[in-house]
Design a protein around this motif. Structure first.
Motif, mmCIF file in Angstrom:
data_model
loop_
_atom_site.group_PDB
_atom_site.id
_atom_site.type_symbol
_atom_site.label_atom_id
_atom_site.label_comp_id
_atom_site.label_asym_id
_atom_site.label_seq_id
_atom_site.Cartn_x
_atom_site.Cartn_y
_atom_site.Cartn_z
ATOM 1 N N LEU A 125 20.589 -6.211 21.741
ATOM 2 C CA LEU A 125 22.034 -6.080 21.935
ATOM 3 C C LEU A 125 22.384 -4.670 22.413
ATOM 4 O O LEU A 125 23.244 -4.490 23.282
ATOM 5 C CB LEU A 125 22.793 -6.393 20.643
ATOM 6 C CG LEU A 125 22.594 -7.788 20.035
ATOM 7 C CD1 LEU A 125 23.543 -7.994 18.855
ATOM 8 C CD2 LEU A 125 22.799 -8.888 21.052
ATOM 9 N N LYS A 177 24.804 -12.475 20.742
ATOM 10 C CA LYS A 177 25.252 -12.479 19.339
ATOM 11 C C LYS A 177 24.213 -11.853 18.412
ATOM 12 O O LYS A 177 23.008 -11.891 18.691
ATOM 13 C CB LYS A 177 25.510 -13.920 18.878
ATOM 14 C CG LYS A 177 26.557 -14.654 19.699
ATOM 15 C CD LYS A 177 26.602 -16.115 19.313
ATOM 16 C CE LYS A 177 27.541 -16.901 20.226
ATOM 17 N NZ LYS A 177 27.491 -18.350 19.961
ATOM 18 N N SER A 178 24.726 -11.330 17.288
ATOM 19 C CA SER A 178 23.847 -10.904 16.197
ATOM 20 C C SER A 178 23.446 -12.122 15.385
ATOM 21 O O SER A 178 24.124 -13.164 15.428
ATOM 22 C CB SER A 178 24.567 -9.910 15.283
ATOM 23 O OG SER A 178 24.753 -8.673 15.924
ATOM 24 N N GLN A 237 21.524 -3.939 7.627
ATOM 25 C CA GLN A 237 22.275 -2.827 8.194
ATOM 26 C C GLN A 237 21.814 -1.469 7.663
ATOM 27 O O GLN A 237 21.846 -0.466 8.376
ATOM 28 C CB GLN A 237 23.777 -3.004 7.925
ATOM 29 C CG GLN A 237 24.445 -4.085 8.762
ATOM 30 C CD GLN A 237 24.300 -3.858 10.263
ATOM 31 O OE1 GLN A 237 24.615 -2.797 10.768
ATOM 32 N NE2 GLN A 237 23.797 -4.862 10.965
ATOM 33 N N GLN A 276 22.422 -10.774 9.631
ATOM 34 C CA GLN A 276 22.051 -9.417 10.042
ATOM 35 C C GLN A 276 22.564 -8.358 9.063
ATOM 36 O O GLN A 276 21.952 -7.308 8.897
ATOM 37 C CB GLN A 276 22.603 -9.141 11.445
ATOM 38 C CG GLN A 276 22.371 -7.732 11.964
ATOM 39 C CD GLN A 276 20.904 -7.376 12.008
ATOM 40 O OE1 GLN A 276 20.073 -8.222 12.302
ATOM 41 N NE2 GLN A 276 20.590 -6.134 11.708
ATOM 42 N N SER A 301 15.000 -9.479 13.311
ATOM 43 C CA SER A 301 16.431 -9.187 13.223
ATOM 44 C C SER A 301 16.761 -7.868 13.914
ATOM 45 O O SER A 301 17.732 -7.764 14.682
ATOM 46 C CB SER A 301 16.873 -9.128 11.758
ATOM 47 O OG SER A 301 16.753 -10.397 11.148
ATOM 48 N N ASN A 356 16.400 -8.039 17.654
ATOM 49 C CA ASN A 356 17.595 -8.619 18.263
ATOM 50 C C ASN A 356 18.683 -7.561 18.416
ATOM 51 O O ASN A 356 19.341 -7.481 19.458
ATOM 52 C CB ASN A 356 18.118 -9.780 17.410
ATOM 53 C CG ASN A 356 19.283 -10.501 18.089
ATOM 54 O OD1 ASN A 356 19.138 -11.083 19.145
ATOM 55 N ND2 ASN A 356 20.455 -10.442 17.459
ATOM 56 N N GLU A 357 18.851 -6.731 17.385
ATOM 57 C CA GLU A 357 19.857 -5.662 17.475
ATOM 58 C C GLU A 357 19.500 -4.670 18.574
ATOM 59 O O GLU A 357 20.382 -4.172 19.290
ATOM 60 C CB GLU A 357 19.979 -4.937 16.127
ATOM 61 C CG GLU A 357 20.608 -5.770 15.032
ATOM 62 C CD GLU A 357 22.003 -6.266 15.401
ATOM 63 O OE1 GLU A 357 22.878 -5.422 15.693
ATOM 64 O OE2 GLU A 357 22.204 -7.503 15.421
#
Length: 376
Positions: free
Chosen positions: A141, A94-95, A103, A99, A134, A137-138
């Motif tokens: 993903l 998950k994001s 962007q 988040q 953050s 984490n992206e």
């Protein structure tokens, strides 16, 4: 001396004549099954080299049996199983909840790890810890979506270290959950159990019964990966499932039944595995959570196949095939067709085995073409 030579020559001559007779007989009685030898005279009675006759070509049935028993087919079956595990992984990461505010930092979106690393270095120099973990984490993903679990693990671990510096408990928990599921997928079970224990502590502190159940499931699957099956069974039955009941998380409870069945499945305890799969199936039908039914049918049929209950396995594979097609689940459909072909071979229904393999080959080709088009 001359006498000895005479008898030696006589013996050798007799031997050659005897061998020649056998060779002549072999020529005379051989049949060319292929009709490709044009200078072969089967009426020839003299001495000469034996003609080597090729065996008749393999029948379509023999070729089909060899195909389903080949290492190539078995390796691809393993690959399909891995794809199904990977598909499950994609639903679990998950994001972070906030988040969206970052962007603008990832436009244009990096298209490879090199560009991600360049972006992360720049963000690390210009922005605060919140932005740093953050985007890490992206990046994690992104790595998972490109099936690069080791790189994803490195990103998540880095993000957790940064989040731990400040008061970011919720974010740290989510990062740790992402880390745990990727570690499980990658087969790093000892590290996965440690990450899951951290998730359990956080869930207990926040009194979140649903997350406690998820953490117990992660702990159980890590134990199963290390072949501590008794510990895994107890964690699921006595810890995770009662907590899912308490939080009314019926979808996750269905998955818990499935994973418990897998624990028994890994021990070749097919009767127990089938019982828990039936519990999962019944709950899914009662709660109208039909998205899991195809996968349940597939595993149930697979256990019947391994348990040598071939006719029941066929019935359940056919049911799983219909459900997979209804959901347009191509990976699962491939998995079902692969096993269904094996079932038909065992039942000696070679025509259906051939038809099933043709369906499998067409679907596999179109699936690979779609992947290549997506990649480009």
């Amino acid at each position: 001396m001359t006498k000895k030579k005479y008898w030696k020559i006589t013996f050798l001559t007799s031997s050659y004549l005897l061998i020649g007779c056998f060779m002549s007989y072999a020529q005379e009685s051989s049949t060319d099954n292929t009709n490709t030898i044009i200078k072969y005279n089967s009426d020839f009675k003299g001495i000469g080299p034996k003609v080597y006759i090729l065996p008749p070509p393999k029948s379509k049935t023999e070729q089909l049996i060899e195909l389903f028993d080949s290492s190539t087919r078995k390796d691809f079956a393993k690959k399909i199983a891995q794809e199904l595990r990977y598909k499950t992984l994609l639903t679990q990461i998950k994001s972070l909840t906030d988040q969206a505010q970052f962007q603008y930092l990832i436009h244009p979106v990096p298209t490879d790890l090199g560009k991600w690393n360049e972006l992360l270095v720049r963000i690390g120099q210009q922005y605060d810890d919140h932005a740093n973990y953050s985007l890490l984490n992206e990046a994690g993903l992104f790595a998972v979506n490109h099936n690069l679990p080791d790189q994803a693990i490195a990103y998540f671990e880095n993000a957790i270290q940064i989040a731990a510096k400040g008061n970011h408990k919720l974010d740290k928990t989510l990062l740790n959950q992402n880390l745990a599921v990727v570690l499980l997928y990658a087969g790093k079970f000892e590290k996965a159990e440690l990450a899951a224990q951290e998730n359990l502590k956080s869930a207990v502190q926040s009194k979140n019964t649903h997350e406690q159940a998820n953490a117990w499931m992660q702990i159980a699957m890590a134990k199963a990966g290390m072949k501590n099956y008794d510990g895994a069974e107890l964690d699921i039955i006595r810890k995770a499932i009662p907590l899912y009941n308490k939080s009314k998380a019926y979808g996750d409870k269905i998955i818990a039944w499935q994973q418990l069945a897998q624990v028994y499945f890994d021990q070749n305890k097919f009767t127990e595995a089938q019982w828990f799969l039936l519990q999962a199936q019944q709950l899914a039908e009662n709660k109208k959570l039909t998205h899991e039914l195809a996968a349940i049918e597939y595993v149930l049929a697979s256990s019947k196949l391994l348990d040598n209950n071939i006719k029941i396995a066929k019935k359940e594979f056919l049911s799983a095939l219909l459900l997979a097609r209804e959901r347009k689940d191509i990976q699962l459909e491939l998995a079902v067709l692969d096993k269904l072909g094996e079932v038909y071979i065992l039942l000696k229904d070679y025509k259906q085995a051939e038809n099933t393999y043709e369906d499998f080959a067409k679907l596999k080709a179109s699936f690979h073409q779609a992947i290549e088009e997506y990649a480009h």
